[in-house]
Design a protein around this motif. Sequence first.
Motif, PDB file in Angstrom:
ATOM      1  N   VAL A  93     -10.832  -2.300   2.064  1.00 30.41           N
ATOM      2  CA  VAL A  93     -10.225  -2.345   3.393  1.00 30.41           C
ATOM      3  C   VAL A  93      -8.906  -3.105   3.357  1.00 30.41           C
ATOM      4  O   VAL A  93      -7.886  -2.663   3.916  1.00 30.41           O
ATOM      5  N   ALA A  94      -8.890  -4.255   2.680  1.00 28.83           N
ATOM      6  CA  ALA A  94      -7.671  -5.065   2.625  1.00 28.83           C
ATOM      7  C   ALA A  94      -6.563  -4.379   1.832  1.00 28.83           C
ATOM      8  O   ALA A  94      -5.388  -4.439   2.211  1.00 28.83           O
ATOM      9  N   ALA A  95      -6.934  -3.701   0.746  1.00 23.85           N
ATOM     10  CA  ALA A  95      -5.920  -3.127  -0.143  1.00 23.85           C
ATOM     11  C   ALA A  95      -5.388  -1.787   0.343  1.00 23.85           C
ATOM     12  O   ALA A  95      -4.207  -1.476   0.146  1.00 23.85           O
ATOM     13  N   LEU A  96      -6.226  -0.982   0.971  1.00 24.88           N
ATOM     14  CA  LEU A  96      -5.819   0.371   1.340  1.00 24.88           C
ATOM     15  C   LEU A  96      -5.328   0.504   2.778  1.00 24.88           C
ATOM     16  O   LEU A  96      -4.767   1.531   3.143  1.00 24.88           O
ATOM     17  N   SER A  97      -5.556  -0.516   3.600  1.00 20.95           N
ATOM     18  CA  SER A  97      -5.114  -0.419   4.998  1.00 20.95           C
ATOM     19  C   SER A  97      -3.596  -0.256   5.132  1.00 20.95           C
ATOM     20  O   SER A  97      -3.144   0.542   5.973  1.00 20.95           O
ATOM     21  N   PRO A  98      -2.755  -0.943   4.342  1.00 18.97           N
ATOM     22  CA  PRO A  98      -1.313  -0.656   4.443  1.00 18.97           C
ATOM     23  C   PRO A  98      -0.949   0.763   4.008  1.00 18.97           C
ATOM     24  O   PRO A  98      -0.002   1.351   4.538  1.00 18.97           O
ATOM     25  N   LEU A  99      -1.719   1.331   3.079  1.00 18.87           N
ATOM     26  CA  LEU A  99      -1.451   2.702   2.638  1.00 18.87           C
ATOM     27  C   LEU A  99      -1.731   3.692   3.763  1.00 18.87           C
ATOM     28  O   LEU A  99      -0.968   4.657   3.957  1.00 18.87           O
ATOM     29  N   ALA A 156      -9.355 -13.212   9.374  1.00 17.57           N
ATOM     30  CA  ALA A 156     -10.725 -13.481   8.916  1.00 17.57           C
ATOM     31  C   ALA A 156     -11.720 -12.531   9.579  1.00 17.57           C
ATOM     32  O   ALA A 156     -12.689 -12.087   8.945  1.00 17.57           O
ATOM     33  N   ALA A 157     -11.483 -12.208  10.864  1.00 20.30           N
ATOM     34  CA  ALA A 157     -12.377 -11.276  11.555  1.00 20.30           C
ATOM     35  C   ALA A 157     -12.342  -9.903  10.902  1.00 20.30           C
ATOM     36  O   ALA A 157     -13.380  -9.243  10.744  1.00 20.30           O
ATOM     37  N   MET A 158     -11.147  -9.460  10.514  1.00 23.24           N
ATOM     38  CA  MET A 158     -11.040  -8.149   9.877  1.00 23.24           C
ATOM     39  C   MET A 158     -11.662  -8.134   8.478  1.00 23.24           C
ATOM     40  O   MET A 158     -12.071  -7.084   7.993  1.00 23.24           O
ATOM     41  N   LEU A 159     -11.737  -9.285   7.832  1.00 26.97           N
ATOM     42  CA  LEU A 159     -12.411  -9.361   6.534  1.00 26.97           C
ATOM     43  C   LEU A 159     -13.934  -9.394   6.682  1.00 26.97           C
ATOM     44  O   LEU A 159     -14.654  -9.088   5.728  1.00 26.97           O
ATOM     45  N   PRO A 203       5.024 -15.785   7.133  1.00 28.29           N
ATOM     46  CA  PRO A 203       3.640 -15.522   6.700  1.00 28.29           C
ATOM     47  C   PRO A 203       2.666 -15.287   7.852  1.00 28.29           C
ATOM     48  O   PRO A 203       1.744 -14.481   7.712  1.00 28.29           O
ATOM     49  N   LEU A 204       2.845 -15.989   8.990  1.00 26.26           N
ATOM     50  CA  LEU A 204       1.937 -15.768  10.118  1.00 26.26           C
ATOM     51  C   LEU A 204       2.084 -14.350  10.664  1.00 26.26           C
ATOM     52  O   LEU A 204       1.086 -13.701  11.012  1.00 26.26           O
ATOM     53  N   LEU A 205       3.308 -13.854  10.739  1.00 21.38           N
ATOM     54  CA  LEU A 205       3.524 -12.476  11.175  1.00 21.38           C
ATOM     55  C   LEU A 205       2.935 -11.492  10.168  1.00 21.38           C
ATOM     56  O   LEU A 205       2.373 -10.460  10.553  1.00 21.38           O
ATOM     57  N   ALA A 206       3.051 -11.811   8.889  1.00 18.68           N
ATOM     58  CA  ALA A 206       2.468 -10.945   7.861  1.00 18.68           C
ATOM     59  C   ALA A 206       0.946 -10.857   8.025  1.00 18.68           C
ATOM     60  O   ALA A 206       0.363  -9.763   7.912  1.00 18.68           O
ATOM     61  N   LEU A 207       0.293 -11.994   8.299  1.00 16.56           N
ATOM     62  CA  LEU A 207      -1.156 -11.972   8.498  1.00 16.56           C
ATOM     63  C   LEU A 207      -1.537 -11.117   9.707  1.00 16.56           C
ATOM     64  O   LEU A 207      -2.523 -10.359   9.662  1.00 16.56           O
ATOM     65  N   LEU A 208      -0.757 -11.242  10.796  1.00 15.55           N
ATOM     66  CA  LEU A 208      -1.058 -10.454  11.991  1.00 15.55           C
ATOM     67  C   LEU A 208      -0.886  -8.963  11.747  1.00 15.55           C
ATOM     68  O   LEU A 208      -1.713  -8.144  12.165  1.00 15.55           O
ATOM     69  N   LYS A 209       0.195  -8.599  11.088  1.00 17.29           N
ATOM     70  CA  LYS A 209       0.430  -7.174  10.818  1.00 17.29           C
ATOM     71  C   LYS A 209      -0.617  -6.631   9.854  1.00 17.29           C
ATOM     72  O   LYS A 209      -1.107  -5.500  10.021  1.00 17.29           O
ATOM     73  N   TRP A 210      -0.979  -7.409   8.861  1.00 15.71           N
ATOM     74  CA  TRP A 210      -2.010  -6.985   7.918  1.00 15.71           C
ATOM     75  C   TRP A 210      -3.349  -6.839   8.634  1.00 15.71           C
ATOM     76  O   TRP A 210      -4.095  -5.876   8.400  1.00 15.71           O
ATOM     77  N   ALA A 211      -3.670  -7.783   9.515  1.00 16.03           N
ATOM     78  CA  ALA A 211      -4.917  -7.704  10.276  1.00 16.03           C
ATOM     79  C   ALA A 211      -4.930  -6.470  11.167  1.00 16.03           C
ATOM     80  O   ALA A 211      -5.968  -5.808  11.314  1.00 16.03           O
ATOM     81  N   SER A 212      -3.784  -6.130  11.762  1.00 19.44           N
ATOM     82  CA  SER A 212      -3.700  -4.930  12.595  1.00 19.44           C
ATOM     83  C   SER A 212      -3.936  -3.672  11.771  1.00 19.44           C
ATOM     84  O   SER A 212      -4.634  -2.745  12.207  1.00 19.44           O
ATOM     85  N   MET A 213      -3.371  -3.626  10.566  1.00 15.61           N
ATOM     86  CA  MET A 213      -3.607  -2.472   9.681  1.00 15.61           C
ATOM     87  C   MET A 213      -5.071  -2.395   9.271  1.00 15.61           C
ATOM     88  O   MET A 213      -5.654  -1.301   9.199  1.00 15.61           O
ATOM     89  N   MET A 214      -5.685  -3.542   9.005  1.00 13.50           N
ATOM     90  CA  MET A 214      -7.096  -3.559   8.629  1.00 13.50           C
ATOM     91  C   MET A 214      -7.978  -3.114   9.794  1.00 13.50           C
ATOM     92  O   MET A 214      -8.975  -2.404   9.596  1.00 13.50           O
ATOM     93  N   LYS A 215      -7.622  -3.511  10.991  1.00 11.37           N
ATOM     94  CA  LYS A 215      -8.376  -3.063  12.168  1.00 11.37           C
ATOM     95  C   LYS A 215      -8.318  -1.550  12.289  1.00 11.37           C
ATOM     96  O   LYS A 215      -9.327  -0.894  12.568  1.00 11.37           O
ATOM     97  N   GLN A 216      -7.138  -0.987  12.089  1.00  8.64           N
ATOM     98  CA  GLN A 216      -6.997   0.464  12.125  1.00  8.64           C
ATOM     99  C   GLN A 216      -7.870   1.118  11.062  1.00  8.64           C
ATOM    100  O   GLN A 216      -8.567   2.108  11.327  1.00  8.64           O
TER     101      GLN A 216
END
Length: 314
Positions: free
Chosen positions: A15-21, A75-78, A221-234
């Motif tokens: 989930v963490a690795a493929l969500s940006p893809l 953390a919630a998305m993980l 970095p905080l913005l990066a975590l938010l954007k990554w979390a949004s991709m993981m949610k998707q």
Amino acid sequence: MLRDVLDQVAQVVTVAALSPLLQGFILRYEERVQRARGPSLLQPYRDLRKLFRKQLVVPATASWVFWCAPVVAFAAMLTVPILIPVLTDFPLPQSDMGDILGGGLVLTLGTFFVNLAALDSGSAYGGIGASRTVMIAILAEPILILVFVGITLMAHAMLPFVVNHLLVAHPEVYWSPTHLFLVAAFFVLLLTETDRLPIHSSTHIEVYMIEEARILEYSGPLLALLKWASMMKQFILYTIFCHVLLLPWGLSRLGTALGVGGAVLGIGLKFAVVACAVIGVETAQSRLRFYRYQEPLAAAFLLAVLAVVANQIR
């Protein structure tokens, strides 16, 4: 047991690795449909790397909520991939920590903290984005609960693995009106929760932005975590939609390396199909004014009610 633990770790890593893809695929082919070239499939990875290297700037009015929200959301998305069938069709060691409703609660927890952070920053745009998100959630959350009720009545369980096995083993249930109504209702929720309704704007330069407005004050970095979390949610919502409702086949039954690898390939094919459908709907439908956000959500609510009724009269 060791293999099960490794499979569970593999689910979270997937989930963490493929969500940006997945995000890169959607952005690229959205532009292709509009006859533009579009960014690279790997552009979201480059954006995250760039943000993690940038300097952190925090508003003077921000409190501890502003700092904690990205960490809680990430953390919630993980946590959610531990509870749902991502690669295997059988429960893994920690999958019994929660059911479908518990997973939805964890997803909502991340959104709640991001809304608090948007208000905490004191930005006008943050307040607008948070208020609009809550207005949409007022209708979206009851629909989500109704969908979960429909799934529970259909499968007599709230565990996603049970629903997956039921749909795979019984084609008559898969093609029943109850299941088809649930698929249609959840598809509208998928558009809503991934900011693909025709009232959303994915850019940060327009007045009617919603998701971008909430995180406008974040940087580095905080913005990066938010954007990554949004991709993981998707990615997680696509996983629930595909593996629990729409396309429950293709998951590993034994948890072997070969089976897990095949499940990853299956994820790519399934998500590509759903992403193309999302792109088609978003592109073909004309943009609506914000106050008409209730129209697609009202339709989804009606579909969820019909699913419950159809299950009771079958």
